[in-house]
Design an enzyme around this catalytic site. Sequence first.
Site, PDB file in Angstrom:
ATOM      1  N   ARG A  91      -1.668   6.910   7.498  1.00 27.27           N
ATOM      2  CA  ARG A  91      -0.916   5.714   7.912  1.00 27.27           C
ATOM      3  C   ARG A  91      -1.318   4.439   7.187  1.00 27.27           C
ATOM      4  O   ARG A  91      -0.883   3.366   7.573  1.00 27.27           O
ATOM      5  CB  ARG A  91      -1.006   5.536   9.432  1.00 27.27           C
ATOM      6  CG  ARG A  91      -0.361   6.695  10.146  1.00 27.27           C
ATOM      7  CD  ARG A  91      -0.245   6.557  11.641  1.00 27.27           C
ATOM      8  NE  ARG A  91       0.226   7.831  12.126  1.00 27.27           N
ATOM      9  CZ  ARG A  91      -0.573   8.852  12.455  1.00 27.27           C
ATOM     10  NH1 ARG A  91      -1.886   8.699  12.419  1.00 27.27           N
ATOM     11  NH2 ARG A  91      -0.065   9.993  12.829  1.00 27.27           N
ATOM     12  N   TRP A 111      -6.178   8.000  17.095  1.00 26.49           N
ATOM     13  CA  TRP A 111      -5.568   8.060  15.774  1.00 26.49           C
ATOM     14  C   TRP A 111      -4.433   7.049  15.583  1.00 26.49           C
ATOM     15  O   TRP A 111      -3.653   7.152  14.629  1.00 26.49           O
ATOM     16  CB  TRP A 111      -5.055   9.471  15.500  1.00 26.49           C
ATOM     17  CG  TRP A 111      -4.161  10.037  16.561  1.00 26.49           C
ATOM     18  CD1 TRP A 111      -4.541  10.721  17.683  1.00 26.49           C
ATOM     19  CD2 TRP A 111      -2.734   9.965  16.601  1.00 26.49           C
ATOM     20  NE1 TRP A 111      -3.432  11.081  18.422  1.00 26.49           N
ATOM     21  CE2 TRP A 111      -2.315  10.627  17.772  1.00 26.49           C
ATOM     22  CE3 TRP A 111      -1.768   9.412  15.754  1.00 26.49           C
ATOM     23  CZ2 TRP A 111      -0.972  10.757  18.133  1.00 26.49           C
ATOM     24  CZ3 TRP A 111      -0.429   9.536  16.109  1.00 26.49           C
ATOM     25  CH2 TRP A 111      -0.043  10.206  17.279  1.00 26.49           C
ATOM     26  N   ASP A 137       1.319  15.664  27.635  1.00 30.13           N
ATOM     27  CA  ASP A 137       0.919  15.245  26.290  1.00 30.13           C
ATOM     28  C   ASP A 137       1.496  13.883  25.927  1.00 30.13           C
ATOM     29  O   ASP A 137       1.970  13.678  24.818  1.00 30.13           O
ATOM     30  CB  ASP A 137       1.319  16.282  25.230  1.00 30.13           C
ATOM     31  CG  ASP A 137       0.844  15.879  23.833  1.00 30.13           C
ATOM     32  OD1 ASP A 137      -0.284  15.370  23.721  1.00 30.13           O
ATOM     33  OD2 ASP A 137       1.605  16.056  22.862  1.00 30.13           O
ATOM     34  N   ARG A 177       3.925   6.356  24.939  1.00 34.26           N
ATOM     35  CA  ARG A 177       4.752   7.550  24.832  1.00 34.26           C
ATOM     36  C   ARG A 177       5.308   7.961  26.185  1.00 34.26           C
ATOM     37  O   ARG A 177       6.350   8.608  26.262  1.00 34.26           O
ATOM     38  CB  ARG A 177       3.933   8.694  24.215  1.00 34.26           C
ATOM     39  CG  ARG A 177       4.043   8.647  22.708  1.00 34.26           C
ATOM     40  CD  ARG A 177       3.304   9.640  21.911  1.00 34.26           C
ATOM     41  NE  ARG A 177       3.107  10.979  22.353  1.00 34.26           N
ATOM     42  CZ  ARG A 177       2.391  11.864  21.654  1.00 34.26           C
ATOM     43  NH1 ARG A 177       1.828  11.485  20.513  1.00 34.26           N
ATOM     44  NH2 ARG A 177       2.223  13.090  22.085  1.00 34.26           N
TER      45      ARG A 177
END
Length: 617
Positions: free
Chosen positions: A135, A267, A327, A354
Amino acid sequence: MKKPVKSWLIASTVAALLAVPAVSQANSEVEKLTKNPANWATWGGNYHGTRYSELKQINTSNVKNLQPAWTFSTGVLRGHEGGPLVVNDVMYIHTPFPNTVYAIDQKTQAVIWEYTPQQDADVTIPVMCCDTVNRGLAYGDGKIFLQQSDTVLTALDAKTGKRVWSVQNGDPKLGMTNTQAPLVVKDKVITGISGGEFGVRGFLAAYNIRTGELDWKGYSMGPDADTLINPTKTTTWKDGKVQPVGKDSSTSTWEGDQWKIGGGTTWGWYSYDPELNLVYYGSGNPSTWNPAQRPGDNKWSMSLWARNADTGEVKWVYQMTPHDEWDYDGINEVALVDQEIKGQMRKTAVHFDRNGFGYTLDRVTGELLVAEKFDKAVNWASHVDMKSGRPQVVSQYSTEYNGEDVNTEGVCPAALGSKNQQPVSYSPQTGYFYISGNHVCMDYEPFEVEYTAGQPYVGATLSMFPAGKDVITGKEDGSNNLGQFTAWDATTGKIIWSNKEQFSVWSGSLATAGGVVFYGTLEGYLKAVDAKTGKELYRFKTPSGIIGNVNTWEYEGKQYVGVLSGVGGWAGIGIAAGLDSGEESSNSEGLGAVGAYRSLSSYTKLGGTLTVFALPN
């Protein structure tokens, strides 16, 4: 019932450490660079991660005239996330594995230098979740910092490309990798770790900018000494107020030693407030994806963090999704903005998770101010209780309530979230955030899995499909779009406008003083929209799907906009990894993404190109 776990196709050598005396404080240099809009010196354009530029040569009236100025092929295929840095007129470009770095002369578009690290592909690529992406880079103290896939953090001389030092940040043989862009703060380089799907315990680490020596490391879970949590000083939001977390706030929420392989990797993107001297970030999902195997809240996975940049000590922490069952990896960026809420100016931290909720917190104290759905299709929780800060889970969509080896159907969002890692932008002109989003739901079946170091530790099978609901109302409308681009008011938790997209929007957006917001689409379009209304003003089809971030800078008095194209990432893994999407059995391949995005290959193919745009002379 136990099922075999198959490694999926998704996505070294360490040099001797060179001792260099003395340290320098680099953030004054970085701050100065970011205040000059001719540069794009950090992943977010500034320490606050707002991805806003004061440049306004390109505006709502003339953006329709935008055209490609030049292009550069990276020589690498698969997913190209992140974007170029521009520092003092020199451009720095990165690639996915093997993580080549290029320094580019903007006048001639010639390569000044290039660097490709030596990495063991046979060891590293098999343990990279969700493509071989990287990234981006960081700049500071005359160096370019590269976080390699094999976890090696490397410092390069920005003028020559020669390696100054490198240090091992983790062990790929245990499933550890790196995909994120580091951040230079004062005399440190901040980085994290990937590998939650391999039972890796997440951490944030700070390395000395001059020598590469480890200054501090704070884990996402474990004893207070490991997490750098002070039981009496570190605070969290509960019972309607900010209060100390207390002793053993993490280990008390795990059964036995499960926390040692508990995930919570780091991350995503990192932000920094120089006045408060705090680094902000999110920690990811707990391991395994089967919630029955890890009773408790699993703190501090799925949390937002504020750490002291000098010591790593935690100022405050807030868990968004206790005992995550879906998740909903909580690593997305934290944007730092001063906003008026209920008549009072607040220093806020804004995060779009998310899990589908947009959070606004006081970044000084961690007080929870706003928590609302930014996609009304979200159904796994009815709302967030503002007193406790906990989401109110709907039992119909609880994978633990329904049990192991039971397929919980119609959960919204899917595991890749209402928004994945692609960072938002913020315009102080409108006061809105601009969200690149997914509009995807899933069926999710957890199963028992055993831990083996370096092997996938997932414990769930899933398939994904369009939400089929209106983003703003949540009502079923039969739509089949997999994405949207949304403007959001973080002071009220309300959607201002939302544009449907055929596929997920996996590109970080850019807001500018010209009143234009840019983003890229999975099928490969760079788009420009009016920041106030969302009206599309421009589009251009680049050579491959865009999962990179749109950045802008100025060179010789001219504003440029650039974006990397190269389809991949989780949504594009079917193309990137060559997974077969032609059979029904492939619906669960790529951790569920292949089935949902099977038609993407009709619109784009693999690539690796930087396209730079400008207005005609």
